[in-house]
Every structure is written in structure tokens, then in C-alpha cells.
Write a protein that holds these residues in place. Structure first.
Motif, PDB file in Angstrom:
ATOM      1  N   MET A 108       0.902  -1.213   0.021  1.00 52.34           N
ATOM      2  CA  MET A 108      -0.104   0.070   0.088  1.00 52.34           C
ATOM      3  C   MET A 108       0.906   1.178  -0.095  1.00 52.34           C
ATOM      4  O   MET A 108       1.761   1.448   0.455  1.00 52.34           O
ATOM      5  CB  MET A 108      -0.820  -0.018   1.186  1.00 52.34           C
ATOM      6  CG  MET A 108      -1.758  -1.169   1.460  1.00 52.34           C
ATOM      7  SD  MET A 108      -3.092  -0.955   0.062  1.00 52.34           S
ATOM      8  CE  MET A 108      -2.639  -2.430  -1.069  1.00 52.34           C
ATOM      9  N   GLY A 120      -4.676   4.279   1.168  1.00 50.85           N
ATOM     10  CA  GLY A 120      -4.901   3.023   1.822  1.00 50.85           C
ATOM     11  C   GLY A 120      -6.051   2.271   1.024  1.00 50.85           C
ATOM     12  O   GLY A 120      -6.446   2.760  -0.076  1.00 50.85           O
ATOM     13  N   MET A 121      -6.516   1.343   1.435  1.00 47.87           N
ATOM     14  CA  MET A 121      -7.397   0.366   0.910  1.00 47.87           C
ATOM     15  C   MET A 121      -8.323  -0.078   1.903  1.00 47.87           C
ATOM     16  O   MET A 121      -7.923  -0.781   3.010  1.00 47.87           O
ATOM     17  CB  MET A 121      -6.916  -0.663   0.259  1.00 47.87           C
ATOM     18  CG  MET A 121      -7.954  -1.550  -0.660  1.00 47.87           C
ATOM     19  SD  MET A 121      -6.958  -2.715  -1.969  1.00 47.87           S
ATOM     20  CE  MET A 121      -6.418  -3.958  -0.811  1.00 47.87           C
TER      21      MET A 121
END
Length: 810
Positions: A108, A120-121
Motif C-alpha cells: 500500500m 490506503g484500501m
């Protein structure tokens, strides 16, 4: 075997870390060969709260969200269709690395997605290793605070690869392993609780019949029927646990049977009842020519030694190994027959090996499962099927218990003193009871313990001591070697004598010869003549299956064998030959005393032979040939080293294979050990030997008896000795030994020793006579002798010699 830490925690409280549990498992004898912690790659994941969620201005499926990770508010672009404000989600922040299916990882980092920055995710289940679901992001319970490490929620598992020894079938299940950990950590094993709801309107026995062929290899069989089952995918908790130990999810019914197998160690099998012909289950041996297609879609021809589960028509399952395709559970199944049985380990092992099919079930049956759990395991599985697949469990079971099935548990008595002696640690009876009851052995009092049915390996007192050692911890058992004196066993007297002889003769320059234990009748006849009753050595026993004529009979003496070796050495190694051999001579008895009598008498003998040149000095013009004195010197030296006062005496009965004027016997007191002398020229010619050859052969059994006599130390004199010489003219036939016997018989006072100084024949000596000069040594043990005392004794000696008509004083 692979076990799951989360699964173990279903049976016992384990607040310890995965590493601590691994150490405990190895300490109790379940060696951890490998450990996998699935949470490690996801340690940077955190729980986050979605604060806002707006559509992406440049995309019809992306959303721009703001999330609170417990420390700060971040902007994250998310493409999941189910993302919404107010959700609790899993965030992979900048710096986190997520494993990819191809073995690589996705790191990331700050990025722009369609022109919008993302920090981010927000993760779906497949992206964080929880499942294969990618339909949307994982939504968590709102009670979980933002910033909580995601791995702390217990959704990840740690697995261990255990090396379970064949004698521990109880450890082939999570409950068995948890039992060991509970005992190690001093905790209680959680009860196996379940609720089975039976339908009382119909009995199992009314819808299916059970027939078991006695003695076929099945001593216990239990079956239940479940109707109105809805076969489908398993719930996540079930598929996740099976996946953790490497088992693929099939469907909810099959998964329950696999779960019970791995959970408590009882193999089960489920049949689609609609495919069982005749509503009947028959447990029997297979018939010749019967075939079955197993669940791995392989066709097998069955043997009459195979144990099979059949319907009313044909085999539906290879007992304990694998079920058949025709009765497998499918999505259309609504009525299930659930089997729980105990099959003979040897039967299952043989048929699994013959069919080249090893399964988790056969692996456990082969090692011996709990003989008492079949009914409970069936009930447990039915309750779980009700939970995950619905259905109605009919009342009761169809059941068979053979007369050969074990019913009562064994009892083993244990002694605290024996525990202390074996382990080297002192444990009180209370401590011993605590350790053993911790692994569910029942204390009956008086240190008697009832063995639980899941521990077939506990049969003797030492087995219980081994379990105590595991639970105490091998590291806590002292490894100091106890102080004790070791006294090696004495060698047999014959071996001691043999070694002393080998060392002595080797030191005297002889080489040991190790021959085959056979000889030829021809060579025996060359030495001892044709078979005759006067000499048993001339009658060797012939072999019925002789290798050749040269090895056609057993030896009665080592002389023919060594003379043959001399002949061979003369051809290949001319010069000096010195050999000895310690072996057996065998004589056939006239008749056998009883059935155990072998018909032979064995005698241990020693033979030494010298031939050719005895001394080969560099300065000598010609090497000196072997003489009688040389073999005599070897014999005398040997017996001196053995501590035996042996003498060389004239032979009263001459040996025909020895030179008539150059032979004698070796004796000690009244016992004749054997013969010594120069080999007769005729015998040498028969063996094609041109060397002068001398030998001796003695009976070692007689030598051993003489060697057993204790040697008494006699102190030597510290007084000055005096010497007198005497020259004697004697007949040529008179030997040194016979003359010494006469001299010693005079018993002259203070005469300590007589030594032969010289022997002369030639000028000045009449034919048939020889001159022998002796040195007489006089010495007292208590005083210094004077010339007067010695002369007086010596004159008396000369007077006695003068009285002998065969001796002339010079």
C-alpha cells in the motif's frame, strides 16, 4: 497431522501465544515439525470507521470515503458496491503488504485513482485471506473500536504440523491434542456439549435394517437416519476450520463428518439413503469379482479379504477406507444414513494397502480408535447436521456390538518407587495422581488406574511412567548419570587361554593360520596312515555333502592342514615358514547315547609348525635350517609365558609321522599334553615338502586344566651364589632331560639350578658317546655359602654320579 490453534481453543482455554503452545506440544511428545501463522502478513491491518461516502466524480462505481483509523482521518477511494458511511471496516494503511495468489505482495502506498488521492484500501475477505469472497468489503461489528489491530479479533488462525507417533492414535484429533495441552497447563478440558433433537414419531430401525457378518472385521457398528436434510454450502465457521487443516469444503453434510473426524477422532461416513437398495445395510466380506467405484472416481476390483459396507444389492463403501460414488451425498440428497463404526486395524491396513488408497479415516482406523465413542460420535454429528443442514433425526439407532468387541477398560497398577527409579525424580502419590487424572485416567485407589478407551497404548506400568515424564517435562528430569560400578563379565577361560597363546606365539615370530574347518581323507592318511583302531586320528568322519574331495571330511588333527599350508607356502613364499593354528579336532563316536547326542566328540587343539630356514642372518654364509631345538625352544617359551611348568620328555610311544630320533612329548606332571618333533622325511615327501619341518600339537583342554592351577610366589634368594662345573661323558642316546632328572633326584643341599653349558662329539670322544658340561649353581635362602660348604655338597654329588654305570666323570 495438521491442527488449528483456533480449533484447539474450542476444547481448552489457551491464552498463550502460538509459540508458547508450540513449545508445550513438543514438550508433551507431540513434536511440532512446522508452524504457520496466517495472521503475520496482516499485522498492519486496522479496524476503521467510515465517516463519509461520496460517489467518485469521474467513475460510476468508485466511491470517495473518509475513514477514521483511530489516529487520524484518511481519504480512501473504494470500488466495493456495499461501502457506506457508518460502517466498521478493515483498512490496509500505507505501508501494509497484502499477499497475492501468485506469491507476490501488494504494498500500500499513496496513489491517485481517477485524479483523487487515496491513502490506503478498504479490504474484502479474499484480499485479507479470510475466504474467496470478493463480492464486497468485509463489514465488522460496530462495537469494535477504530484503531484495533485486525489480527487481534481472532479471525486468523495458527496451524501446527505435528509428528504423531504410531502408538498415539488419541492425538490424531483436536480434542486429543487439547487434552494433552490441558494437562500440561493444568487446565480443565471443556465438555463436549451438543443438543440432539430426536423425532419420536418414527424409529430408525423401522426404515433401515442392519446386518453384520460376525468375525468379518467389524465388532461395533452404529447408524442413524436423518430426513429432510437440505444439502448446501457449509457455514463460514465450519469451512474455515476445515480449510485451516487442509481439508476442502464439499457440502454441509460431508463437512460435518470430516469435522467430527478431525475434532474427536472418530471416522464417519454418510450415505444417500435413496441410493441404498432394499433399505438395508450389510457389513460383510466382499465376494469374488465384486467391483466398486470409490469417491476418488477410481474403479477397484474387490478381494474376498476386503471388508465392505453393502446395501441390499452391492458394495457401497470400502470399510474404513473410502465410500462409493453411487451412494455419495449430493445437492439432491434429502435422506441421510450416518455410519459410525469400529473396524479391525489389521483389516483396514491390508485393504488400504492393496487398493493403494490411504485416507484420513484409514489412517486412524489402522492405529486403533476409541472403542467406546461410536454412539456418541454419531449423535454429535447428527446434532451438527441439524444445525447446519436442518433435518429430522429419527429416534434411536441401528446397532451391532460383537462378542469380540472390547467392553471393559484395562487397569494398571503403578508404584511411586518405580517412578522415582525410572525417572530419577521423587514424586508424591498425590502429584502422580494429578498428572494422570489430568489426561483422563481414572484413579481407582491404591495407585490403580483405569485406562481410558482412547489410549490403547497404555498397557504396562512403564507406559504410565512415560506419560508422567511427558507431563513433568523432559527438561525437568535430571540427566546426571547415577554413580554405579561397572564390572564387565569375565571372558570364558577358553577364550582367555586362546588369546594368551595368540599373543605369545605371535611374539615368538609365528603367524596365525585360520583354515576352513574341513580337510581331506588323503592328507589325513599321509600323516596318520590308513584308518586303524590304534589311532583315532586316522579315522576322520566324511561329509555327506562335501564341497570337494579336498574338503571331504572333518579334521581329527590340525597337522595335515598345516602341512598342506607349508607345501603351498614353499611354492609361493620360499624361505622361512612359521605357522600356528588354534582349532577343533572332531571324532565320531561309536554310537549315540541319546537323541540330543550329536554323535561327535570335539577337542580344542593347538598346532605350531616351522619349516625352512630358522635364522637368516645377514653375515651368515648359509641360513641355518630348522632343528628340533628350535621347535622345542618355541614350546618351552610358550608354556613359560602361560605359567605352566611343562617338560619335554622322551616319547614312550613314538609317533610314526615324526622322525624316530628327533621327537618327544610335552608333559606337565603325569599329564601328557601332546607330541613335538621333526616331521618324518616320508611324510614330507608325501606332501611334496623339501624343507626341514618341525612341529608340535597339544590338547588345549589339558593345557587349560594345568593353567587353572594357582601360581604360588616363591621369593628369590638375596644371598651370593657359587658356581661349580662338571664334565660328564654319557651315551649318545641319553638326553638332557633324562640326565637332569637324575641330577635333580640326588636332592643336593643348596643346589639352586643346573644349566647345560655345552655338548661335544668329535675328536677325543669315543663313537656312541658325547661329552656334556653342566654348571651347578649353589645358593642359600638364608646365608652366604662358604667354599667349604659348597665343596662338601658338590663332592657328594660327584660321588653319586660316579656310582652310575652310564656316566663317566671327566
Amino acid at each position: 497431522m495438521k491442527v488449528s490453534l483456533n480449533w484447539l481453543r474450542r476444547h481448552v482455554e489457551l491464552p498463550e501465544s502460538a509459540e508458547e503452545v508450540a513449545k508445550a506440544l513438543t514438550a508433551v511428545g507431540l513434536e511440532v515439525e512446522g508452524m504457520e501463522e496466517s495472521a503475520k502478513p496482516y499485522e498492519k491491518l486496522v479496524v476503521a470507521k467510515v465517516l463519509t461516502c461520496e460517489p467518485h466524480p469521474d467513475s460510476d462505481h468508485l466511491h470517495i470515503t473518509t475513514v477514521d483509523d483511530g489516529k487520524e482521518t484518511l481519504q480512501v477511494v473504494c470500488g466495493a458496491p456495499n461501502v457506506a458511511a457508518g460502517q466498521t471496516v478493515v483498512l490496509a494503511p500505507i505501508g501494509a503488504e497484502l499477499p497475492l495468489p501468485d506469491g507476490k505482495s501488494l504494498k500500500m502506498k499513496k496513489s491517485k485513482i481517477r485524479g483523487v488521492e487515496s491513502f490506503g484500501m478498504i479490504c474484502a475477505e479474499d484480499e485479507i485471506g479470510l475466504s474467496d469472497d470478493h463480492g464486497g468489503i468485509l463489514v465488522l461489528d460496530d462495537s469494535i473500536p477504530a484503531g484495533t489491530p485486525f489480527v487481534s479479533l481472532g479471525l486468523y488462525d495458527s496451524t501446527y504440523e505435528l509428528n504423531v507417533t504410531p502408538n498415539r492414535p488419541d492425538a490424531l484429533s483436536h480434542r486429543g491434542v487439547a487434552r494433552e495441552l490441558a494437562a500440561k497447563f493444568g487446565r480443565k478440558l471443556k465438555p463436549l456439549s451438543f443438543q440432539l433433537q430426536e423425532d419420536s414419531s418414527e424409529e430408525t430401525s423401522s426404515v433401515i435394517r442392519l446386518t453384520v457378518e460376525p468375525g468379518a472385521g467389524c465388532s461395533r457398528y452404529v447408524g442413524r437416519v436423518i430426513e429432510n436434510v437440505k444439502v448446501g454450502p457449509s457455514p463460514k465457521w465450519l469451512s474455515r476450520l476445515l480449510k485451516s487443516v487442509g481439508m476442502a469444503s464439499v457440502n454441509n453434510v460431508v463437512d460435518v463428518t470430516n469435522f467430527v473426524l478431525m475434532d474427536i477422532g472418530q471416522p464417519l461416513h454418510s450415505f444417500d439413503m435413496s441410493k441404498l437398495s432394499g433399505a438395508e445395510v450389510v457389513v460383510r466380506k466382499a465376494k469374488a469379482g465384486e467391483r466398486i467405484q470409490t469417491l476418488d472416481h477410481k474403479e477397484h476390483e474387490l478381494s474376498t479379504s476386503d471388508l465392505v459396507i453393502c446395501d441390499g444389492d452391492k458394495p457401497s463403501c470400502v470399510a474404513g477406507v473410502m465410500g462409493g460414488v453411487e451412494s455419495e451425498i449430493t445437492e439432491s440428497t434429502t435422506k441421510v444414513f450416518l455410519e459410525s463404526a469400529w473396524f479391525n486395524p489389521a483389516v483396514v491396513r491390508k485393504q488400504a494397502h492393496r487398493l493403494c488408497t490411504s485416507t484420513d479415516s484409514s489412517y486412524r482406523f489402522e492405529r486403533g480408535i476409541d472403542y467406546s465413542m461410536q454412539r456418541d460420535a454419531d449423535d454429535y454429528a447428527c446434532a451438527l447436521i441439524q444445525e447446519v443442514a436442518g433435518g429430522k433425526v429419527l429416534k434411536g439407532v441401528v446397532e451391532y456390538t460383537g462378542a469380540d468387541h472390547q467392553q471393559k477398560p484395562g487397569v494398571v497398577h503403578l508404584r511411586a518407587s518405580r517412578v522415582a527409579k525410572v525417572l530419577g525424580i521423587e514424586l508424591s502419590e498425590e502429584e502422580i495422581v494429578r498428572y494422570l487424572t489430568g489426561i483422563e485416567l481414572k484413579h481407582l485407589g491404591q495407585m490403580d488406574f483405569e485406562i481410558p478407551p482412547f489410549r490403547p497404548d497404555l498397557e504396562r506400568e512403564v507406559d504410565l511412567i512415560e506419560d508422567i515424564a511427558r507431563l513433568v517435562g523432559f527438561d525437568n528430569i535430571p540427566y546426571d548419570v547415577p554413580a554405579f560400578k561397572i564390572k564387565p563379565n569375565d571372558l570364558p577361560k577358553e577364550e582367555v587361554l586362546g588369546r594368551r597363546i595368540r599373543y605369545a606365539l605371535s611374539a615368538l615370530g609365528l603367524h596365525e593360520c585360520i583354515s576352513l574347518r574341513f580337510t581331506s581323507a588323503l592328507n589325513t592318511a599321509k600323516v596318520f596312515g590308513e584308518p586303524n583302531d590304534a589311532d583315532p586320528r586316522s579315522k576322520p568322519a566324511k561329509l555327506l555333502n562335501a564341497l570337494s574331495d579336498e574338503l571331504g571330511c572333518v579334521p581329527t588333527s590340525l597337522i595335515p592342514i598345516l602341512l598342506k599350508s607349508v607345501a603351498e607356502n614353499e611354492k609361493n613364499r620360499p624361505g622361512s615358514i612359521r605357522l600356528f593354528e588354534n582349532g577343533k579336532a572332531q571324532f565320531q563316536n561309536a554310537e549315540r547315547q541319546n537323541e540330543r547326542d550329536p554323535g561327535f566328540t570335539e577337542k580344542q587343539v593347538l598346532c605350531a609348525v616351522i619349516a625352512g630356514h630358522y635364522k637368516m642372518e645377514a653375515l651368515d654364509d648359509k641360513p641355518r635350517k630348522v632343528e628340533f631345538a628350535d621347535i622345542k625352544g618355541i614350546a618351552v617359551s610358550l608354556f613359560k609365558r602361560l605359567g605352566i611348568a611343562a617338560e619335554i620328555r622322551p616319547a614312550e610311544k613314538p609317533e610314526l609321522f615324526l622322525h624316530p630320533g628327533k621327537q618327544a612329548v610335552i608333559a606337565c606332571g603325569n599329564e601328557i599334553f601332546g607330541s613335538i618333533g621333526v616331521v618324518h622325511p616320508a611324510v614330507l615327501q608325501a606332501f611334496d615338502i623339501s624343507y626341514e619341518t618341525a612341529l608340535f600339537e597339544v590338547d588345549l583342554e589339558k593345557v587349560l586344566k594345568a593353567a587353572e592351577k594357582k601360581t604360588v610366589f616363591k621369593p628369590f634368594s638375596r644371598q651370593t651364589f657359587m658356581i661349580r662345573d662338571v664334565s660328564l661323558m654319557v651315551p649318545e642316546r641319553m638326553t638332557n632331560e633324562s640326565l637332569l632328572q637324575k641330577l635333580n633326584a640326588f636332592k643336593v643341599k643348596n643346589l639352586a639350578k643346573i644349566e647345560l653349558k655345552s655338548v661335544y662329539q668329535g675328536v677325543g670322544v669315543q663313537p656312541g658317546q658325547k661329552n656334556m658340561v653342566y654348571t651347578f649353581i649353589y645358593q642359600s635362602m638364608t646365608e652366604t655359602l662358604t667354599d667349604e660348604t659348597v665343596n662338601k655338597a658338590h663332592d657328594k654329588l660327584r660321588e653319586k654320579l660316579a656310582q652310575d654305570s652310564e656316566i663317566i666323570l671327566r
